[in-house]
Design an enzyme around this catalytic site. Structure first.
Site, PDB file in Angstrom:
ATOM      1  N   GLY A  85       0.801  -1.225   0.000  1.00  0.00           N
ATOM      2  CA  GLY A  85       0.000   0.000   0.000  1.00  0.00           C
ATOM      3  C   GLY A  85       0.832   1.272   0.000  1.00  0.00           C
ATOM      4  N   TRP A  88      -0.786   4.218  -1.804  1.00  0.00           N
ATOM      5  CA  TRP A  88      -1.876   4.810  -1.014  1.00  0.00           C
ATOM      6  C   TRP A  88      -1.299   5.701   0.089  1.00  0.00           C
ATOM      7  CZ3 TRP A  88      -5.786   1.292   2.092  1.00  0.00           C
ATOM      8  CH2 TRP A  88      -6.936   2.019   2.389  1.00  0.00           C
ATOM      9  N   HIS A 148      11.682   1.009   0.985  1.00  0.00           N
ATOM     10  CA  HIS A 148      11.257  -0.327   1.428  1.00  0.00           C
ATOM     11  C   HIS A 148      12.325  -0.945   2.327  1.00  0.00           C
ATOM     12  CE1 HIS A 148       7.990  -0.313  -1.411  1.00  0.00           C
ATOM     13  NE2 HIS A 148       8.749  -0.422  -2.486  1.00  0.00           N
ATOM     14  N   ARG A 312      -4.289  -2.281  -8.779  1.00  0.00           N
ATOM     15  CA  ARG A 312      -4.853  -3.519  -9.330  1.00  0.00           C
ATOM     16  C   ARG A 312      -6.276  -3.663  -8.826  1.00  0.00           C
ATOM     17  NH1 ARG A 312      -5.178  -8.996  -8.138  1.00  0.00           N
ATOM     18  NH2 ARG A 312      -4.487  -8.514  -6.019  1.00  0.00           N
ATOM     19  N   GLY A 314      -6.947  -3.351  -4.977  1.00  0.00           N
ATOM     20  CA  GLY A 314      -7.074  -2.570  -3.748  1.00  0.00           C
ATOM     21  C   GLY A 314      -8.097  -3.155  -2.788  1.00  0.00           C
TER      22      GLY A 314
HETATM   23  P1  A3P Z   1      -3.459  -5.217  -4.998  1.00  0.00           P
HETATM   24  O1  A3P Z   1      -2.441  -5.758  -5.942  1.00  0.00           O
HETATM   25  O2  A3P Z   1      -3.850  -6.204  -3.940  1.00  0.00           O
HETATM   26  O3  A3P Z   1      -4.635  -4.634  -5.668  1.00  0.00           O
HETATM   27  P2  A3P Z   1       2.295  -0.703  -3.385  1.00  0.00           P
HETATM   28  O4  A3P Z   1       1.713   0.642  -3.537  1.00  0.00           O
HETATM   29  O5  A3P Z   1       3.030  -0.929  -2.112  1.00  0.00           O
HETATM   30  O6  A3P Z   1       3.029  -1.124  -4.589  1.00  0.00           O
HETATM   31  O7  A3P Z   1       1.044  -1.690  -3.221  1.00  0.00           O
HETATM   32  C1  A3P Z   1       0.168  -1.893  -4.291  1.00  0.00           C
HETATM   33  C2  A3P Z   1      -1.123  -2.437  -3.728  1.00  0.00           C
HETATM   34  O8  A3P Z   1      -1.862  -1.364  -3.138  1.00  0.00           O
HETATM   35  C3  A3P Z   1      -1.991  -3.003  -4.833  1.00  0.00           C
HETATM   36  O9  A3P Z   1      -2.773  -4.030  -4.202  1.00  0.00           O
HETATM   37  C4  A3P Z   1      -2.823  -1.798  -5.207  1.00  0.00           C
HETATM   38  O10 A3P Z   1      -4.005  -2.095  -5.905  1.00  0.00           O
HETATM   39  C5  A3P Z   1      -3.100  -1.211  -3.833  1.00  0.00           C
HETATM   40  N1  A3P Z   1      -3.456   0.205  -3.866  1.00  0.00           N
HETATM   41  C6  A3P Z   1      -2.934   1.195  -4.644  1.00  0.00           C
HETATM   42  N2  A3P Z   1      -3.545   2.355  -4.395  1.00  0.00           N
HETATM   43  C7  A3P Z   1      -4.478   2.116  -3.449  1.00  0.00           C
HETATM   44  C8  A3P Z   1      -5.452   2.930  -2.791  1.00  0.00           C
HETATM   45  N3  A3P Z   1      -5.580   4.223  -3.066  1.00  0.00           N
HETATM   46  N4  A3P Z   1      -6.245   2.349  -1.876  1.00  0.00           N
HETATM   47  C9  A3P Z   1      -6.133   1.036  -1.582  1.00  0.00           C
HETATM   48  N5  A3P Z   1      -5.249   0.204  -2.171  1.00  0.00           N
HETATM   49  C10 A3P Z   1      -4.422   0.741  -3.103  1.00  0.00           C
END
Ligand code: A3P
Length: 362
Positions: A85, A88, A148, A312, A314
């Site tokens: 996340g 986010w 990270h 993807r 979320g």
């Molecule tokens: P999923 O692949 O389960 O959908 P990072 O940002 O650390 O690369 O993590 C990506 C994950 O956070 C993905 O999860 C993505 O869809 C989700 N994500 C990105 N933006 C988001 C948001 N605004 N709210 C919730 N989840 C989000």
């Protein structure tokens, strides 16, 4: 990655630049001697101080450890295990910190609509990946810096008892993190033709993940290092969970704002600023924006990642759609074992709906 040319301003002498080039080459040699494993679509992974790194990231990781100077008191480090996340968290922290006091139409928080959240704060390992050390002093304060890095590998100046910088760590349930990682890595391109032969299967990936062999893995040690530090120094490290943010976004946005040092005023509360920020940064809003759908990044470390790949589904509990019950159980057993007695837990999710209630079984 936010590229701030002023951080690479060329004001160094030729001797300094040669010295940096030499140090870069030395790091490459050091890396070539570390234990290596192939996996995750033939990407080479190296084991460095107990954590696995995709090889092209490692020079930046080591350079960041060695070359990062003392953090400024206003610095905020946004830390995650990959696919937990980050996007986010970066969006929320940016919107919270950049809102104007009061509630006028041009308040800075809305500029999240015209920039990719990954560009709101630099990915430090990427910033340090090149031969020349960036000059972070060229970035305006207050700085938000993304990484990270495992806690134990953060630059010493940030881990020092008296360090002024503060950290927000966002943690995600390991099975959802695994599933998200698999989808992300399967969309990555590489400049090396030997790599990216084909997608990695969920079962193959789960086996590697359980051995700790995933980007910045093992996930459990990564989470625990930050968890323990957050228990020891809660004023310095705020530990949040993706699932809590999803369940109670407003409460967690307030928590973030307090920690960032920009609590919502009564006026902001009454005019709905918290709800506005939650809405601005929600998955549906951000994933629909043109700026987040087009373009690629990652070239500084020899990979290509579509900007859209950071969005993807979320969702919480999406692992049910992708992991076999055996694989899920295998991850859960390790999670229970590693977290036992630590105080950190991943709360049980609501049970999957039964088929006779119209739900799909995994
Ligand atoms: P999923 O692949 O389960 O959908 P990072 O940002 O650390 O690369 O993590 C990506 C994950 O956070 C993905 O999860 C993505 O869809 C989700 N994500 C990105 N933006 C988001 C948001 N605004 N709210 C919730 N989840 C989000």
């Amino acid at each position: 990655m936010l590229f701030n040319p002023r951080c690479f301003d060329g004001s160094k002498t030729e001797g300094e630049r040669d010295g940096e080039l030499g140090a870069h080459q030395q790091r490459q040699e050091e890396i070539s001697k570390l234990p290596v494993e192939m996996g995750w679509r033939n990407f080479p992974f190296r084991l460095y101080h107990g954590f696995w790194f995709h090889e092209p990231h490692l020079n930046g990781v080591i350079s960041l450890r060695r070359n990062f100077c003392r953090p400024a008191p206003s610095d905020l480090f946004l830390v995650t295990f990959p696919k937990s996340g980050t996007t986010w968290l970066k969006a929320l922290a940016f919107a919270i910190a950049n809102r104007s006091s009061g509630h006028h139409i041009n308040s800075g928080h809305r500029s999240i609509l015209s920039r990719h959240p990954q560009d709101c704060s630099p990915y430090l390992e990427g910033f340090y990946a090149g031969p020349h050390v960036p000059n972070l002093d060229a970035m305006p304060s207050p700085r938000q810096l993304g990484t990270h890095m495992p806690y134990s590998l953060l630059p010493e100046s940030l881990r020092d008892e008296g360090s002024p910088g503060r950290i927000i760590y966002l943690c995600r349930e390991p099975k959802d993190t695994l599933v998200s990682t698999v989808h992300f890595i399967n969309t990555m391109g590489s400049e090396q033709s030997s790599i990216a032969a084909g997608p990695i299967s969920m079962d193959q990936a789960a086996e590697l993940f359980c051995k700790g062999l995933s980007p910045y893995g093992p996930v459990w040690e990564h989470q625990l290092e930050y968890w323990r530090e957050s228990q020891r120094r809660p004023d310095k490290l705020l530990f949040l969970k993706y699932e809590d943010l999803m369940a109670e976004p407003a409460a967690n946005v307030r928590k973030l704002a307090n920690f960032i040092g920009r609590p919502f005023s009564p006026e902001e509360e009454s005019c709905g600023m918290v709800a506005e920020i939650v809405e601005l940064c929600c998955f549906e809003k951000l994933s629909g924006l043109e700026v987040n759908k087009a373009g690629v990044r990652g070239k500084e470390i020899g990979v290509t990642v579509n900007n859209s790949s950071f969005f993807r589904k979320g969702k919480v509990g999406d692992w049910r759609e992708h992991l076999s019950p055996e694989m899920a159980e295998k991850v859960d057993v390790i999670t229970r074992d590693k977290l036992r007695g630590t105080g950190l837990s991943h709360s049980p999710e609501p049970p999957a709906p039964h088929a006779d209630q119209g739900g799909e079984m995994p």
